[in-house]
Design a protein around this motif. Structure first.
Motif, PDB file in Angstrom:
ATOM      1  N   ALA A 235       0.827  -1.205   0.000  1.00  0.00           N
ATOM      2  CA  ALA A 235       0.000   0.000   0.000  1.00  0.00           C
ATOM      3  C   ALA A 235       0.863   1.258   0.000  1.00  0.00           C
ATOM      4  O   ALA A 235       0.539   2.258  -0.656  1.00  0.00           O
ATOM      5  CB  ALA A 235      -0.919  -0.009   1.215  1.00  0.00           C
ATOM      6  N   TYR A 236       1.980   1.214   0.708  1.00  0.00           N
ATOM      7  CA  TYR A 236       2.888   2.361   0.752  1.00  0.00           C
ATOM      8  C   TYR A 236       3.476   2.641  -0.632  1.00  0.00           C
ATOM      9  O   TYR A 236       3.587   3.796  -1.056  1.00  0.00           O
ATOM     10  CB  TYR A 236       4.008   2.105   1.749  1.00  0.00           C
ATOM     11  N   LEU A 237       3.860   1.573  -1.351  1.00  0.00           N
ATOM     12  CA  LEU A 237       4.513   1.732  -2.649  1.00  0.00           C
ATOM     13  C   LEU A 237       3.531   2.035  -3.777  1.00  0.00           C
ATOM     14  O   LEU A 237       3.831   2.812  -4.685  1.00  0.00           O
ATOM     15  CB  LEU A 237       5.303   0.473  -2.994  1.00  0.00           C
ATOM     16  N   TYR A 238       2.364   1.396  -3.746  1.00  0.00           N
ATOM     17  CA  TYR A 238       1.462   1.457  -4.895  1.00  0.00           C
ATOM     18  C   TYR A 238       0.076   2.018  -4.555  1.00  0.00           C
ATOM     19  O   TYR A 238      -0.840   1.928  -5.362  1.00  0.00           O
ATOM     20  CB  TYR A 238       1.322   0.069  -5.514  1.00  0.00           C
ATOM     21  N   GLN A 239      -0.076   2.583  -3.363  1.00  0.00           N
ATOM     22  CA  GLN A 239      -1.327   3.164  -2.915  1.00  0.00           C
ATOM     23  C   GLN A 239      -2.476   2.151  -3.051  1.00  0.00           C
ATOM     24  O   GLN A 239      -2.335   1.016  -2.655  1.00  0.00           O
ATOM     25  CB  GLN A 239      -1.627   4.471  -3.673  1.00  0.00           C
ATOM     26  N   ASP A 240      -3.584   2.558  -3.661  1.00  0.00           N
ATOM     27  CA  ASP A 240      -4.734   1.648  -3.765  1.00  0.00           C
ATOM     28  C   ASP A 240      -4.882   1.069  -5.166  1.00  0.00           C
ATOM     29  O   ASP A 240      -5.968   0.705  -5.602  1.00  0.00           O
ATOM     30  CB  ASP A 240      -6.021   2.386  -3.368  1.00  0.00           C
ATOM     31  N   LEU A 241      -3.728   0.951  -5.871  1.00  0.00           N
ATOM     32  CA  LEU A 241      -3.774   0.465  -7.253  1.00  0.00           C
ATOM     33  C   LEU A 241      -3.662  -1.054  -7.359  1.00  0.00           C
ATOM     34  O   LEU A 241      -3.875  -1.623  -8.433  1.00  0.00           O
ATOM     35  CB  LEU A 241      -2.658   1.121  -8.073  1.00  0.00           C
ATOM     36  N   VAL A 242      -3.286  -1.726  -6.288  1.00  0.00           N
ATOM     37  CA  VAL A 242      -3.125  -3.186  -6.302  1.00  0.00           C
ATOM     38  C   VAL A 242      -3.749  -3.780  -5.044  1.00  0.00           C
ATOM     39  O   VAL A 242      -3.929  -3.106  -4.035  1.00  0.00           O
ATOM     40  CB  VAL A 242      -1.635  -3.594  -6.385  1.00  0.00           C
ATOM     41  N   ARG A 243      -4.050  -5.059  -5.134  1.00  0.00           N
ATOM     42  CA  ARG A 243      -4.569  -5.763  -3.956  1.00  0.00           C
ATOM     43  C   ARG A 243      -3.622  -6.896  -3.591  1.00  0.00           C
ATOM     44  O   ARG A 243      -2.905  -7.438  -4.457  1.00  0.00           O
ATOM     45  CB  ARG A 243      -5.977  -6.296  -4.204  1.00  0.00           C
ATOM     46  N   ILE A 254      -0.095 -13.098  -3.328  1.00  0.00           N
ATOM     47  CA  ILE A 254      -0.414 -12.721  -4.701  1.00  0.00           C
ATOM     48  C   ILE A 254      -0.691 -11.218  -4.706  1.00  0.00           C
ATOM     49  O   ILE A 254      -1.467 -10.712  -3.892  1.00  0.00           O
ATOM     50  CB  ILE A 254      -1.662 -13.468  -5.228  1.00  0.00           C
ATOM     51  N   VAL A 255      -0.017 -10.511  -5.609  1.00  0.00           N
ATOM     52  CA  VAL A 255      -0.220  -9.076  -5.758  1.00  0.00           C
ATOM     53  C   VAL A 255      -0.757  -8.824  -7.161  1.00  0.00           C
ATOM     54  O   VAL A 255      -0.130  -9.246  -8.139  1.00  0.00           O
ATOM     55  CB  VAL A 255       1.098  -8.292  -5.549  1.00  0.00           C
ATOM     56  N   SER A 256      -1.892  -8.173  -7.263  1.00  0.00           N
ATOM     57  CA  SER A 256      -2.490  -7.996  -8.591  1.00  0.00           C
ATOM     58  C   SER A 256      -3.135  -6.609  -8.708  1.00  0.00           C
ATOM     59  O   SER A 256      -3.613  -6.046  -7.712  1.00  0.00           O
ATOM     60  CB  SER A 256      -3.533  -9.074  -8.862  1.00  0.00           C
ATOM     61  N   PRO A 257      -3.156  -6.055  -9.927  1.00  0.00           N
ATOM     62  CA  PRO A 257      -3.860  -4.793 -10.153  1.00  0.00           C
ATOM     63  C   PRO A 257      -5.361  -5.050 -10.136  1.00  0.00           C
ATOM     64  O   PRO A 257      -5.812  -6.182 -10.319  1.00  0.00           O
ATOM     65  CB  PRO A 257      -3.385  -4.382 -11.542  1.00  0.00           C
ATOM     66  N   TYR A 258      -6.133  -4.021  -9.910  1.00  0.00           N
ATOM     67  CA  TYR A 258      -7.568  -4.195  -9.976  1.00  0.00           C
ATOM     68  C   TYR A 258      -8.241  -2.929 -10.487  1.00  0.00           C
ATOM     69  O   TYR A 258      -7.687  -1.839 -10.396  1.00  0.00           O
ATOM     70  CB  TYR A 258      -8.150  -4.606  -8.628  1.00  0.00           C
TER      71      TYR A 258
END
Length: 260
Positions: A235-243, A254-258
């Motif tokens: 969350a620190y690196l990519y804000q709310d762009l990934v889950r 698992i890290v994925s865009p949404y």
């Protein structure tokens, strides 16, 4: 724990007045597959160049088997580590076999390597990487992904204890990505060590023993993949762009865009 194969202490690098790496410290043990992850511009490629000796670091030290990298000759360094850069365009129209054969250069400086041995080990590397069908092709005629696989095979026959790879799977389809990482994983299980800079966080979580998270030229976290790829860090690196979630079978992160 035995002495580290690679020890990085307080490493720093400046380009003019700009600090690109600041106080980087970590170590790699024999048999480890360690991933370097981080956003674009974090300093991953700069770090790999410094560790390979292609770029002179500004401060700190890098030890290979307790010897400072800065004191080693080019030949001594090549015996200890191999390096696969992110971009490695073929300058001459060598065949695939000839290109992989360049990996034997270091060994040939101190011992006689027979043509039979070179042929056998080259054939084995081609099969491991899944490119036996390309052996007679010219590297200048290959796709970017195929060239990367050829250069990975060359790295394998160099047979150095430590392998440094900068984004080795960036131009590969998912099948060849899995194949390359499985070969690398197996090599580490057999006593080699590898440090791999990578963007695919799911691949990093699946294959790496530990991860080093770099951001703005500094180490942000080091540890097991599930610990480093925490919801807080992501969350620190990519804000709310990934889950961030866990794979139902492996339990790996698992890290994925949404789509918001």
């Amino acid at each position: 724990m035995s002495s580290a194969l690679l020890t990085v202490s307080g490493l720093g690098y400046k380009a003019g007045s700009k600090i690109l790496l600041n106080d980087i410290s970590f170590s790699i043990q024999v048999g480890e597959l360690v991933g370097i992850i981080g956003p674009n511009g974090a300093g991953k490629s700069t770090l790999m160049k410094c560790l390979s000796g292609f770029q002179t670091y500004s401060c700190g030290d890098v030890l290979l088997k307790q010897q400072s990298l800065s004191t080693l000759s080019h030949l001594s360094r090549a015996r200890q580590l191999s390096y696969l850069p992110q971009y490695n365009e073929a300058a001459f129209p060598f065949s695939v076999l000839e290109t992989i054969g360049l990996g034997f250069h270091v060994k040939q400086q101190s011992q006689v390597v027979s043509a039979k041995t070179i042929a056998s080990q080259t054939t084995q590397a081609l099969a491991l990487v899944g490119i036996s069908h390309l052996q007679d092709r010219l590297v200048t005629e290959l796709s970017g992904g195929e060239k990367q696989l050829v250069n990975f095979a060359r790295l394998l026959v160099q047979d150095a204890p430590l392998m440094l790879l900068d984004e080795p799977t960036a131009s590969l389809d998912i099948g060849h990505e899995s194949q390359l990482m499985n070969v690398l994983h197996q090599a580490c299980r057999q006593g080699k060590s590898a440090l791999v800079a990578m963007h695919n966080l799911n691949t990093a979580a699946e294959f790496c023993d530990r991860l080093i998270l770099v951001n703005q030229g500094q180490v942000m976290a080091v540890g097991k993949p599930n610990d480093v790829l925490s919801e807080t860090n992501i969350a620190y690196l990519y804000q709310d762009l990934v889950r961030v979630c866990q794979h139902p079978k492996s339990g790996n992160t698992i890290v994925s865009p949404y789509k918001r």
